[in-house]
Scaffold this active site. Sequence first.
Site, short mmCIF file in Angstrom:
data_model
loop_
_atom_site.label_atom_id
_atom_site.label_comp_id
_atom_site.label_asym_id
_atom_site.label_seq_id
_atom_site.Cartn_x
_atom_site.Cartn_y
_atom_site.Cartn_z
N ARG A 1 -15.31 -1.15 3.73
CA ARG A 1 -14.73 -0.06 4.53
C ARG A 1 -15.04 1.32 3.98
O ARG A 1 -14.67 2.31 4.57
CB ARG A 1 -13.20 -0.25 4.61
CG ARG A 1 -12.80 -1.37 5.54
CD ARG A 1 -11.35 -1.76 5.33
NE ARG A 1 -10.36 -0.96 6.00
CZ ARG A 1 -9.97 -1.10 7.25
NH1 ARG A 1 -10.52 -2.03 8.00
NH2 ARG A 1 -9.02 -0.34 7.77
N ASP B 1 -11.63 -8.96 -4.62
CA ASP B 1 -11.58 -9.17 -3.17
C ASP B 1 -12.83 -8.62 -2.52
O ASP B 1 -13.67 -8.02 -3.17
CB ASP B 1 -10.30 -8.59 -2.52
CG ASP B 1 -10.32 -7.08 -2.28
OD1 ASP B 1 -11.39 -6.46 -2.20
OD2 ASP B 1 -9.20 -6.52 -2.17
N SER B 2 -12.95 -8.87 -1.22
CA SER B 2 -14.02 -8.41 -0.33
C SER B 2 -14.87 -9.58 0.15
O SER B 2 -15.74 -10.07 -0.59
CB SER B 2 -14.92 -7.34 -0.96
OG SER B 2 -14.16 -6.16 -1.20
N LYS C 1 -8.21 -0.64 -8.97
CA LYS C 1 -8.86 -1.33 -7.84
C LYS C 1 -10.00 -0.51 -7.24
O LYS C 1 -9.89 0.71 -7.09
CB LYS C 1 -7.83 -1.60 -6.74
CG LYS C 1 -8.41 -2.17 -5.45
CD LYS C 1 -7.34 -2.56 -4.47
CE LYS C 1 -7.89 -3.26 -3.25
NZ LYS C 1 -8.37 -2.38 -2.20
N HIS D 1 -13.74 -2.66 -1.12
CA HIS D 1 -12.82 -2.29 -0.05
C HIS D 1 -13.18 -3.02 1.25
O HIS D 1 -13.00 -2.49 2.34
CB HIS D 1 -12.86 -0.76 0.16
CG HIS D 1 -11.52 -0.14 0.43
ND1 HIS D 1 -10.73 0.41 -0.55
CD2 HIS D 1 -10.80 0.01 1.58
CE1 HIS D 1 -9.61 0.89 -0.01
NE2 HIS D 1 -9.63 0.64 1.29
N SER E 1 0.83 -1.21 0.00
CA SER E 1 0.00 0.00 0.00
C SER E 1 0.86 1.26 0.00
O SER E 1 1.97 1.27 0.53
CB SER E 1 -0.87 -0.02 1.26
OG SER E 1 -1.38 1.27 1.52
C1 LIG Z 1 -6.50 -2.68 7.72
C2 LIG Z 1 -6.81 -2.50 6.27
C3 LIG Z 1 -6.11 -1.54 5.54
C4 LIG Z 1 -6.39 -1.38 4.19
N1 LIG Z 1 -5.64 -0.48 3.47
C5 LIG Z 1 -5.79 -0.41 2.13
C6 LIG Z 1 -4.91 0.39 1.36
O1 LIG Z 1 -4.01 1.03 1.87
N2 LIG Z 1 -5.10 0.41 0.00
C7 LIG Z 1 -6.11 -0.31 -0.61
O2 LIG Z 1 -6.23 -0.26 -1.83
N3 LIG Z 1 -6.95 -1.08 0.12
C8 LIG Z 1 -6.80 -1.17 1.45
N4 LIG Z 1 -7.60 -1.99 2.18
C9 LIG Z 1 -8.65 -2.80 1.49
C10 LIG Z 1 -8.08 -4.16 1.07
O3 LIG Z 1 -7.15 -4.02 0.03
C11 LIG Z 1 -9.19 -5.08 0.55
O4 LIG Z 1 -9.90 -4.44 -0.48
C12 LIG Z 1 -10.16 -5.53 1.63
O5 LIG Z 1 -9.51 -5.76 2.86
C13 LIG Z 1 -10.81 -6.84 1.14
O6 LIG Z 1 -11.78 -7.25 2.00
P1 LIG Z 1 -11.57 -8.41 3.11
O7 LIG Z 1 -10.80 -7.76 4.22
O8 LIG Z 1 -12.96 -8.74 3.46
O9 LIG Z 1 -10.80 -9.55 2.47
C14 LIG Z 1 -7.38 -2.16 3.54
C15 LIG Z 1 -8.08 -3.11 4.30
C16 LIG Z 1 -7.80 -3.28 5.64
C17 LIG Z 1 -8.55 -4.34 6.40
#
Ligand SMILES: Cc1cc2nc3c(=O)[nH]c(=O)nc-3n(C[C@H](O)[C@H](O)[C@H](O)COP(=O)(O)O)c2cc1C
Length: 399
Positions: A280, A308-309, A253, A277, A116
């Site tokens: 989130r 993902d997700s 993404k 995401h 990231s």
């Molecule tokens: C703690 C945390 C930090 C994250 N930071 C980023 C990030 O910096 N950049 C990004 O593209 N996605 C970020 N994400 C999203 C993840 O890349 C991903 O899309 C998501 O966690 C997928 O869902 P899941 O946790 O249910 O597998 C973050 C997710 C979490 C849990």
Amino acid sequence: MTAPKSIGPSRKVFSTEDAWRIAARRLPRLIFDFIEGSAGREVSAGRNVRRFDEIMLQPRVMADVAVRSVATRLMGRTYGLPFGIAPMGMCNLSWPGADKYLAQAAKHYDVPVCLSSAASSSIEEMYRWAGENTWFQLYVGQSMEHSLSLVDRAQAAGYETLILTVDVPQVSRRVRDLRNGFQVPFSIGPRQFIDFALHPRWSLTTLINGPPSAKNFNAGNGVRFNRNGSRAGADWAFLDRLRNHWKGKLVVKGVTSADDARRIRNSGADAVYVSNHGGRQLDSAPPAIDLLPIIRSAVGPDYPLIFDSGIRSGEDVVKALALGADFVMIGRPMLFALAAEAEAGLNALFSAFAGDISTAMAQLGITTTDQITRQVLFPPPDQALTMQDSKLKMTSTST
Ligand SMILES: Cc1cc2nc3c(=O)[nH]c(=O)nc-3n(C[C@H](O)[C@H](O)[C@H](O)COP(=O)(O)O)c2cc1C
């Protein structure tokens, strides 16, 4: 080959749920909530996961499945597994050295690990650890100059794949973080002090190793990481600019709309990364897995799609592949596995996912991941239509 061997034994982590449970005990509440928490009332995050439970696979018997391979092709390269590690900011909060363990696992299993923009390790050190398995993920923050300097650093370090994340024009309100006073860098008041004191193992190890920071900021040019700053610079014009600038593979993404996906494909990106995401960002977003087949039909059968997700098991990976993904990324389970048992936990999770995928393939009567199509779903697509027809007929005769 069935599945790659694990590199570290664990007697505690056999599933995502094990990792989650142990992590909840070991991590300070503030950190656990930062990782687990989502947007708004956290409906979307739960729905992502529940939706997977509703999807079923059709077992097939007596096929010759003794020899199977979980190797998977994506964007012209073969990876050891059909899943990799999603980009996550500040991974070293889960456990000191987490980024290095993620890099080592990525190399060992030959899968991508996405670093990231908000990572707790530098672009250069991560590439030293995982080489061409490292992908760099870009946020376009307040300073366009700084964002482009990150791209140039990635190019100079040797990265071949860049992910542009576009679903965070503004970081959503995460109620748990607000309640806990979560900030980067930490601000430690009495409440946080008590939380850390109640989790001495994490706190002392983190103190000894130095509290993690956003390593690609604050360096040299003095741009400070602002978690809540706008990231809306990633617009259509920027995508064109980036496509001209970046010579390697470009992945976009955070896409959940078929129209957006088509336009991204037409802009010359090498892959669309379907994701909400992990819930989130927009609490009312539809579950990402429901959008995957729609986006697959919009971009055509051969255009690379990453997903993902809500993935929590190897069988979930199979379901995402069946619904149109070429490759899958895992988020929170990776961090909770590290929080639960460091390197051993992470490897246990890899081996559980890989083992489940391989075993599921045996149950489905297939031997390679490219045989994972809609035909492995229950009901299969042709019968699903017939079932829908007969339901419609029953409704129309009963009214
Ligand atoms: C703690 C945390 C930090 C994250 N930071 C980023 C990030 O910096 N950049 C990004 O593209 N996605 C970020 N994400 C999203 C993840 O890349 C991903 O899309 C998501 O966690 C997928 O869902 P899941 O946790 O249910 O597998 C973050 C997710 C979490 C849990």
